[in-house]
Design a protein around this motif. Sequence first.
Motif, PDB file in Angstrom:
ATOM      1  N   THR A   2       1.605  -5.196   2.499  1.00 29.08           N
ATOM      2  CA  THR A   2       1.516  -3.897   3.148  1.00 29.08           C
ATOM      3  C   THR A   2       0.104  -3.339   2.983  1.00 29.08           C
ATOM      4  O   THR A   2      -0.420  -3.279   1.873  1.00 29.08           O
ATOM      5  CB  THR A   2       2.530  -2.910   2.535  1.00 29.08           C
ATOM      6  N   TYR A   3      -0.502  -2.931   4.081  1.00 27.42           N
ATOM      7  CA  TYR A   3      -1.866  -2.417   4.043  1.00 27.42           C
ATOM      8  C   TYR A   3      -1.931  -0.905   4.201  1.00 27.42           C
ATOM      9  O   TYR A   3      -3.004  -0.330   4.144  1.00 27.42           O
ATOM     10  CB  TYR A   3      -2.706  -3.068   5.139  1.00 27.42           C
ATOM     11  N   TYR A   4      -0.833  -0.267   4.446  1.00 29.67           N
ATOM     12  CA  TYR A   4      -0.840   1.176   4.574  1.00 29.67           C
ATOM     13  C   TYR A   4       0.364   1.748   3.840  1.00 29.67           C
ATOM     14  O   TYR A   4       1.340   1.067   3.571  1.00 29.67           O
ATOM     15  CB  TYR A   4      -0.812   1.619   6.047  1.00 29.67           C
ATOM     16  N   ARG A   5       0.260   2.993   3.504  1.00 31.65           N
ATOM     17  CA  ARG A   5       1.351   3.692   2.813  1.00 31.65           C
ATOM     18  C   ARG A   5       1.460   5.073   3.436  1.00 31.65           C
ATOM     19  O   ARG A   5       0.491   5.830   3.438  1.00 31.65           O
ATOM     20  CB  ARG A   5       1.036   3.805   1.317  1.00 31.65           C
ATOM     21  N   VAL A   6       2.594   5.387   4.000  1.00 35.98           N
ATOM     22  CA  VAL A   6       2.825   6.710   4.564  1.00 35.98           C
ATOM     23  C   VAL A   6       3.321   7.614   3.450  1.00 35.98           C
ATOM     24  O   VAL A   6       4.255   7.282   2.729  1.00 35.98           O
ATOM     25  CB  VAL A   6       3.870   6.651   5.708  1.00 35.98           C
ATOM     26  N   LEU A   7       2.657   8.735   3.299  1.00 37.55           N
ATOM     27  CA  LEU A   7       3.075   9.730   2.313  1.00 37.55           C
ATOM     28  C   LEU A   7       2.883  11.101   2.942  1.00 37.55           C
ATOM     29  O   LEU A   7       1.759  11.562   3.108  1.00 37.55           O
ATOM     30  CB  LEU A   7       2.247   9.604   1.022  1.00 37.55           C
ATOM     31  N   ARG A   8       3.995  11.702   3.322  1.00 36.91           N
ATOM     32  CA  ARG A   8       3.920  13.033   3.908  1.00 36.91           C
ATOM     33  C   ARG A   8       3.686  14.062   2.795  1.00 36.91           C
ATOM     34  O   ARG A   8       4.197  13.920   1.693  1.00 36.91           O
ATOM     35  CB  ARG A   8       5.199  13.347   4.683  1.00 36.91           C
ATOM     36  N   TYR A   9       2.883  15.039   3.117  1.00 40.29           N
ATOM     37  CA  TYR A   9       2.516  16.079   2.162  1.00 40.29           C
ATOM     38  C   TYR A   9       3.745  16.684   1.494  1.00 40.29           C
ATOM     39  O   TYR A   9       3.778  16.879   0.280  1.00 40.29           O
ATOM     40  CB  TYR A   9       1.702  17.164   2.892  1.00 40.29           C
ATOM     41  N   GLU A  10       4.772  16.975   2.269  1.00 43.95           N
ATOM     42  CA  GLU A  10       5.971  17.611   1.738  1.00 43.95           C
ATOM     43  C   GLU A  10       6.684  16.715   0.734  1.00 43.95           C
ATOM     44  O   GLU A  10       7.161  17.187  -0.293  1.00 43.95           O
ATOM     45  CB  GLU A  10       6.930  17.981   2.884  1.00 43.95           C
ATOM     46  N   LEU A  23       1.850   6.011  -5.487  1.00 48.58           N
ATOM     47  CA  LEU A  23       0.574   5.891  -4.799  1.00 48.58           C
ATOM     48  C   LEU A  23      -0.447   5.129  -5.643  1.00 48.58           C
ATOM     49  O   LEU A  23      -1.123   4.220  -5.143  1.00 48.58           O
ATOM     50  CB  LEU A  23       0.037   7.280  -4.446  1.00 48.58           C
ATOM     51  N   PHE A  24      -0.533   5.462  -6.908  1.00 48.58           N
ATOM     52  CA  PHE A  24      -1.451   4.727  -7.792  1.00 48.58           C
ATOM     53  C   PHE A  24      -1.070   3.245  -7.843  1.00 48.58           C
ATOM     54  O   PHE A  24      -1.942   2.373  -7.778  1.00 48.58           O
ATOM     55  CB  PHE A  24      -1.452   5.341  -9.194  1.00 48.58           C
ATOM     56  N   SER A  25       0.224   2.958  -7.966  1.00 44.24           N
ATOM     57  CA  SER A  25       0.678   1.558  -8.005  1.00 44.24           C
ATOM     58  C   SER A  25       0.323   0.835  -6.715  1.00 44.24           C
ATOM     59  O   SER A  25      -0.131  -0.308  -6.742  1.00 44.24           O
ATOM     60  CB  SER A  25       2.188   1.497  -8.232  1.00 44.24           C
ATOM     61  N   PHE A  26       0.539   1.496  -5.583  1.00 45.52           N
ATOM     62  CA  PHE A  26       0.204   0.906  -4.289  1.00 45.52           C
ATOM     63  C   PHE A  26      -1.273   0.536  -4.226  1.00 45.52           C
ATOM     64  O   PHE A  26      -1.650  -0.496  -3.672  1.00 45.52           O
ATOM     65  CB  PHE A  26       0.555   1.873  -3.158  1.00 45.52           C
ATOM     66  N   LEU A  27      -2.110   1.392  -4.813  1.00 52.56           N
ATOM     67  CA  LEU A  27      -3.552   1.153  -4.809  1.00 52.56           C
ATOM     68  C   LEU A  27      -4.003   0.193  -5.909  1.00 52.56           C
ATOM     69  O   LEU A  27      -5.170  -0.148  -6.007  1.00 52.56           O
ATOM     70  CB  LEU A  27      -4.303   2.484  -4.946  1.00 52.56           C
ATOM     71  N   GLY A  28      -3.056  -0.223  -6.757  1.00 52.35           N
ATOM     72  CA  GLY A  28      -3.376  -1.168  -7.811  1.00 52.35           C
ATOM     73  C   GLY A  28      -3.923  -0.541  -9.080  1.00 52.35           C
ATOM     74  O   GLY A  28      -4.582  -1.201  -9.868  1.00 52.35           O
ATOM     75  N   PHE A  29      -3.638   0.742  -9.284  1.00 50.88           N
ATOM     76  CA  PHE A  29      -4.114   1.465 -10.464  1.00 50.88           C
ATOM     77  C   PHE A  29      -2.948   1.944 -11.300  1.00 50.88           C
ATOM     78  O   PHE A  29      -1.841   2.127 -10.798  1.00 50.88           O
ATOM     79  CB  PHE A  29      -4.950   2.690 -10.067  1.00 50.88           C
TER      80      PHE A  29
END
Length: 121
Positions: A2-10, A23-29
């Motif tokens: 997966t190259y994108y992650r949808v995260l709605r503000y709400e 989000l951090f995990s998705f980015l590898g952190f």
Amino acid sequence: MTYYRVLRYEEFSLDIWNKSQELFSFLGFDLSDASRKFLTDHTQKEKYKAKPEVWNTFRNPKDTPFHWMQSLTFDQILKVQKDCHRVLELWGYQVINTKEDLKSVDNPLLKFKLNYSIIYI
């Protein structure tokens, strides 16, 4: 992969700790202690001294995402929905059709599923 992650503000605002970790995990952190401190200092009222204002980042995240439902008039909401209907549909937002909807809907997010046919129309 997966190259994108949808995260709605709400969604982020309503579950800031889990969504930050995702989000951090998705980015590898890893979610660092410094990041945890930043989130705590900026989201827990007893931790910050600044009054929540539009220009700063100190606020209770659960209070802000749906503030528009009280601050905009019904006519303003209808105009935004008319002007942004494709985006609202694409990102899975429930449409407010009546003043009763506005009173009864506490969270206008629908379950998100990216609809590619909307993107290319």
